[in-house]
Design an enzyme around this catalytic site. Structure first.
Site, PDB file in Angstrom:
ATOM      1  N   ILE A 156     -63.420  71.282  -8.096  1.00  0.00           N
ATOM      2  CA  ILE A 156     -63.449  72.643  -7.536  1.00  0.00           C
ATOM      3  C   ILE A 156     -62.575  72.718  -6.291  1.00  0.00           C
ATOM      4  CG2 ILE A 156     -64.981  74.411  -6.511  1.00  0.00           C
ATOM      5  CD1 ILE A 156     -67.172  73.287  -8.501  1.00  0.00           C
ATOM      6  N   ALA A 235     -70.626  75.379  -2.376  1.00  0.00           N
ATOM      7  CA  ALA A 235     -71.208  74.178  -2.994  1.00  0.00           C
ATOM      8  C   ALA A 235     -72.735  74.258  -3.050  1.00  0.00           C
ATOM      9  CB  ALA A 235     -70.740  72.945  -2.243  1.00  0.00           C
ATOM     10  N   ARG A 236     -73.385  73.896  -1.959  1.00  0.00           N
ATOM     11  CA  ARG A 236     -74.843  73.952  -1.901  1.00  0.00           C
ATOM     12  C   ARG A 236     -75.278  74.268  -0.480  1.00  0.00           C
ATOM     13  NH1 ARG A 236     -74.854  74.536  -6.545  1.00  0.00           N
ATOM     14  NH2 ARG A 236     -75.840  73.338  -8.201  1.00  0.00           N
ATOM     15  N   ASP A 260     -71.982  81.574  -0.651  1.00  0.00           N
ATOM     16  CA  ASP A 260     -72.491  81.900  -1.996  1.00  0.00           C
ATOM     17  C   ASP A 260     -73.777  81.133  -2.281  1.00  0.00           C
ATOM     18  OD1 ASP A 260     -72.269  83.139  -4.570  1.00  0.00           O
ATOM     19  OD2 ASP A 260     -71.628  81.221  -5.417  1.00  0.00           O
ATOM     20  N   GLU A 265     -82.841  79.002  -1.796  1.00  0.00           N
ATOM     21  CA  GLU A 265     -82.505  80.201  -2.578  1.00  0.00           C
ATOM     22  C   GLU A 265     -83.721  80.674  -3.374  1.00  0.00           C
ATOM     23  OE1 GLU A 265     -79.116  79.399  -5.086  1.00  0.00           O
ATOM     24  OE2 GLU A 265     -77.910  78.741  -3.394  1.00  0.00           O
ATOM     25  N   HIS A 283     -75.189  83.387  -5.103  1.00  0.00           N
ATOM     26  CA  HIS A 283     -74.886  82.232  -5.982  1.00  0.00           C
ATOM     27  C   HIS A 283     -74.217  82.664  -7.299  1.00  0.00           C
ATOM     28  CE1 HIS A 283     -76.119  77.821  -6.810  1.00  0.00           C
ATOM     29  NE2 HIS A 283     -74.994  78.118  -7.437  1.00  0.00           N
ATOM     30  N   GLY A 285     -71.193  81.511  -8.241  1.00  0.00           N
ATOM     31  CA  GLY A 285     -70.123  80.552  -8.562  1.00  0.00           C
ATOM     32  C   GLY A 285     -69.703  80.515 -10.020  1.00  0.00           C
ATOM     33  N   SER A 286     -70.649  80.292 -10.907  1.00  0.00           N
ATOM     34  CA  SER A 286     -70.272  80.108 -12.317  1.00  0.00           C
ATOM     35  C   SER A 286     -70.532  81.365 -13.158  1.00  0.00           C
ATOM     36  CB  SER A 286     -71.064  78.936 -12.891  1.00  0.00           C
ATOM     37  OG  SER A 286     -72.451  79.207 -12.834  1.00  0.00           O
TER      38      SER A 286
END
Ligand code: DGY
Length: 317
Positions: A156, A235-236, A260, A265, A283, A285-286
């Protein structure tokens, strides 16, 4: 027929494939299972197709029925699973690398653009028709010629670097090891985190969450950034100490953030909400159809490979 528990609702085509392959327990209401419910639901199953919202800690893993042999996580990250606890119980854990690189890197770039170009403030003003063009209205930071520090130059990170380079950013990175020069594509390596941070006008956190990276961006390390830096995290949430970052925003040490992902969360530290310069996403991302379909297919491929051969190339423990 093998029996599989799927803890979250998936896209229809993925659920149809699962139904063809297994005796499958789907979660049609997309209820977030408690740890106790997850243990009960997995009774009689051979494997679990889990999601990043499932907290598979040591206690939960120890209570899973003996029949469970695989946790196929529907994510590239696996911070939600205690890998050692799973290993001790001979349960393999797999993830879904590669297929989400492009979608997540796109969100990484959106965070950089949104934070640097004051998108949150702009959206708020535009929706309220509360703005007037003027030469100095919502002046932001231009990316061209700006130094981007990438923390974690994995798949990434590399894709973010590639797009950012095309926007005229100058790429620096910190990784456990230096990449070969063909893979670096001109990016400048920093062996020490401190050295990377000191040149990061914009920081992009792209590394996995692990014992080594939890709270890596904290009160002390934030001070290494140039004054007025922008901090982004695709990332996290666990990698960033929220109180320290919010304090840096309060002090104008940090100009803006683009986030994000969050600790705990779906909740996020309310301190971020006070800042118009916080560009925040839930979140995502994907979150594209192509990527979520490919991720679930890979999680199913991982189940298939393991159940047929006893091993899997995407095993992470
Ligand atoms: C992952 O797979 O780890 C991503 O964060 C999901 O969006």
């Amino acid at each position: 027929m093998k029996k599989i528990l799927v803890t979250r609702r998936l896209l229809q085509s993925n659920e149809d494939r699962l139904k063809d392959l297994y005796d499958v327990k789907l979660n049609s209401n997309d209820e977030l299972y408690s740890q106790q419910k997850l243990i009960e639901m997995s009774e009689g199953c051979d494997g679990i197709l889990s999601a990043l919202t499932d907290n598979l800690d040591e206690q939960t893993i120890n209570k899973l029925p003996d029949s469970i042999k695989i946790l196929s996580n529907f994510a590239v990250g696996f911070g939600n699973i205690d890998l050692n606890a799973a290993k001790k119980r001979n349960i393999i854990v797999t993830n879904t690398p590669e297929v989400l690189t492009d979608a997540t890197a796109e969100i990484g770039i959106l965070l950089i653009l949104g934070a640097c170009r004051r998108a949150s403030e702009g959206i708020e003003d535009a929706k309220a028709s509360n703005w007037k063009w003027s030469a100095d209205y919502l002046i932001g930071k231009q990316l061209t010629g700006t130094r981007l520090g990438i923390l974690g130059m994995g798949r990434i990170g590399k894709k973010i670097a590639k797009i950012a380079r095309s926007l005229g950013m100058i790429i620096h990175y910190h990784n456990r090891s230096k990449l070969s020069s063909d893979k670096e594509e001109g990016a400048i390596y920093h062996k020490e985190l401190k050295s990377l941070l000191s040149v990061s006008d914009v920081l992009s956190v792209c590394c996995p969450a692990s014992k080594e990276t939890i709270n890596l961006i904290n009160k002390e390390t934030l001070e290494y950034l140039p004054k007025g830096a922008v901090v982004t995290n695709v990332a996290r949430g666990d990698i960033v100490e929220d109180e320290a970052l919010i304090d840096a925003l309060n002090r104008r040490k940090v100009y803006a953030v683009g986030l994000d992902v969050y600790k705990g969360e779906p909740n996020l530290n309310p301190g971020y909400l006070k800042h118009k310069s916080a560009f925040i996403l839930p979140h995502l991302g994907s979150a594209t159809k192509e990527t979520r379909t490919a991720m679930a297919n890979l999680a199913i491929d991982n189940l298939e490979e393991f159940l047929k051969t006893g091993n899997c190339k995407n095993k992470v423990n």
